[in-house]
Design a protein around this motif. Sequence first.
Motif, PDB file in Angstrom:
ATOM      1  N   GLN A 128     119.047  51.519  50.354  1.00 32.33           N
ATOM      2  CA  GLN A 128     117.908  51.109  51.146  1.00 32.33           C
ATOM      3  C   GLN A 128     118.610  50.268  52.499  1.00 32.33           C
ATOM      4  OE1 GLN A 128     114.951  52.368  50.812  1.00 32.33           O
ATOM      5  NE2 GLN A 128     115.855  53.231  48.970  1.00 32.33           N
ATOM      6  N   ARG A 134     119.102  50.011  60.070  1.00 30.91           N
ATOM      7  CA  ARG A 134     118.153  51.237  60.544  1.00 30.91           C
ATOM      8  C   ARG A 134     118.022  51.193  62.152  1.00 30.91           C
ATOM      9  NH1 ARG A 134     114.209  52.847  57.026  1.00 30.91           N
ATOM     10  NH2 ARG A 134     112.831  53.368  58.637  1.00 30.91           N
ATOM     11  N   ARG A 139     117.823  55.193  62.695  1.00 29.08           N
ATOM     12  CA  ARG A 139     117.138  55.806  61.420  1.00 29.08           C
ATOM     13  C   ARG A 139     115.788  56.027  61.971  1.00 29.08           C
ATOM     14  NH1 ARG A 139     118.488  57.579  56.153  1.00 29.08           N
ATOM     15  NH2 ARG A 139     116.481  57.790  55.026  1.00 29.08           N
ATOM     16  N   ASP A 140     115.216  57.292  61.710  1.00 27.22           N
ATOM     17  CA  ASP A 140     113.895  57.644  62.047  1.00 27.22           C
ATOM     18  C   ASP A 140     113.140  58.428  60.870  1.00 27.22           C
ATOM     19  OD1 ASP A 140     111.416  58.567  63.227  1.00 27.22           O
ATOM     20  OD2 ASP A 140     112.331  59.653  64.735  1.00 27.22           O
ATOM     21  N   ASP A 141     112.154  57.943  60.198  1.00 25.82           N
ATOM     22  CA  ASP A 141     111.995  58.435  59.043  1.00 25.82           C
ATOM     23  C   ASP A 141     110.429  59.067  59.463  1.00 25.82           C
ATOM     24  OD1 ASP A 141     113.478  57.959  57.077  1.00 25.82           O
ATOM     25  OD2 ASP A 141     113.109  55.882  56.945  1.00 25.82           O
ATOM     26  N   THR A 142     110.159  59.319  60.614  1.00 31.20           N
ATOM     27  CA  THR A 142     108.984  60.294  60.855  1.00 31.20           C
ATOM     28  C   THR A 142     109.182  61.604  60.505  1.00 31.20           C
ATOM     29  OG1 THR A 142     109.568  60.434  63.232  1.00 31.20           O
ATOM     30  CG2 THR A 142     108.164  58.500  62.816  1.00 31.20           C
ATOM     31  N   ASN A 147     117.902  62.595  59.249  1.00 32.36           N
ATOM     32  CA  ASN A 147     118.265  61.536  58.996  1.00 32.36           C
ATOM     33  C   ASN A 147     119.483  61.725  57.843  1.00 32.36           C
ATOM     34  OD1 ASN A 147     117.049  58.987  60.192  1.00 32.36           O
ATOM     35  ND2 ASN A 147     115.392  60.143  59.021  1.00 32.36           N
TER      36      ASN A 147
END
Length: 262
Positions: A128, A134, A139-142, A147
């Motif tokens: 994590q 991030r 980092r882009d978790d949309t 990623n």
Amino acid sequence: TATPLARDAGIVITGDEGTRGYFFVPSSLTELPDSAPLPTDLEARFQVLASGLPSLELRVKDGVMPAALYKFAIVAHNPVSAAIAAGHWTFSSYHDVLLYPNSTTVDSGVVVEGFLINPGMLHASFHQLDEVQRAETGRDDTPRQPNNVVVKFALDKKATADGELLIQAPRGFEFEADCLHSVETSLAYVLGSRPSPPAWAPAPAPLPLPCDEEAWPDKQFGLICGVCKVLVSRLNSYYLTCNGYCSAIGRRCTGAWEEKED
């Protein structure tokens, strides 16, 4: 099946010594989309035979099971320990499943190979990232954004032969068809300016599987006494102890009681 099966006839799937310790959940039996229709009154039952080997019985209660190709899925719990060789399963049909193994056969048995039970990894998880990492690694978790998956794992012994590491993602995630060119092991690239991951902690003990008392074999009068508690019909003659019964279904005994007045 090569021969139609009528009332009380059915299929029996029995394992050999290499399958000892498997446990099936009959209530989970599900017909697969490309299967011939299973009889609506088909009854599934799991039991541990007197030999200690697992057996799954599929019985036609009142209707008819035509000769056809049937496909189904069923939940099975693996044995509690690893196996160095795959076991084998025998598929046979019988005129009266309720009398198995003393019933006469309908179609000759077919033996198929199972699979190995591998030892578990010492540790496997996703690392994590904190907020700084991030931001520095973009980092882009949309939804639909690419990623890197930051993976850490530990084997229980040194790998001495070629093999594969399989990572199975939840439904909806996608991996590149050829992901080797994008594998990155540089901590600075993966974790930004704070490359030192936290010290590994011992892997937590696995959570126990929830009890499915309805699927447990050899319940006297079908009696369920509470959560993870049943009245066992062959305790004295076969299982001998609470540990004997629980180990046969892949669980551990935590308490035993004697019933009053039978």
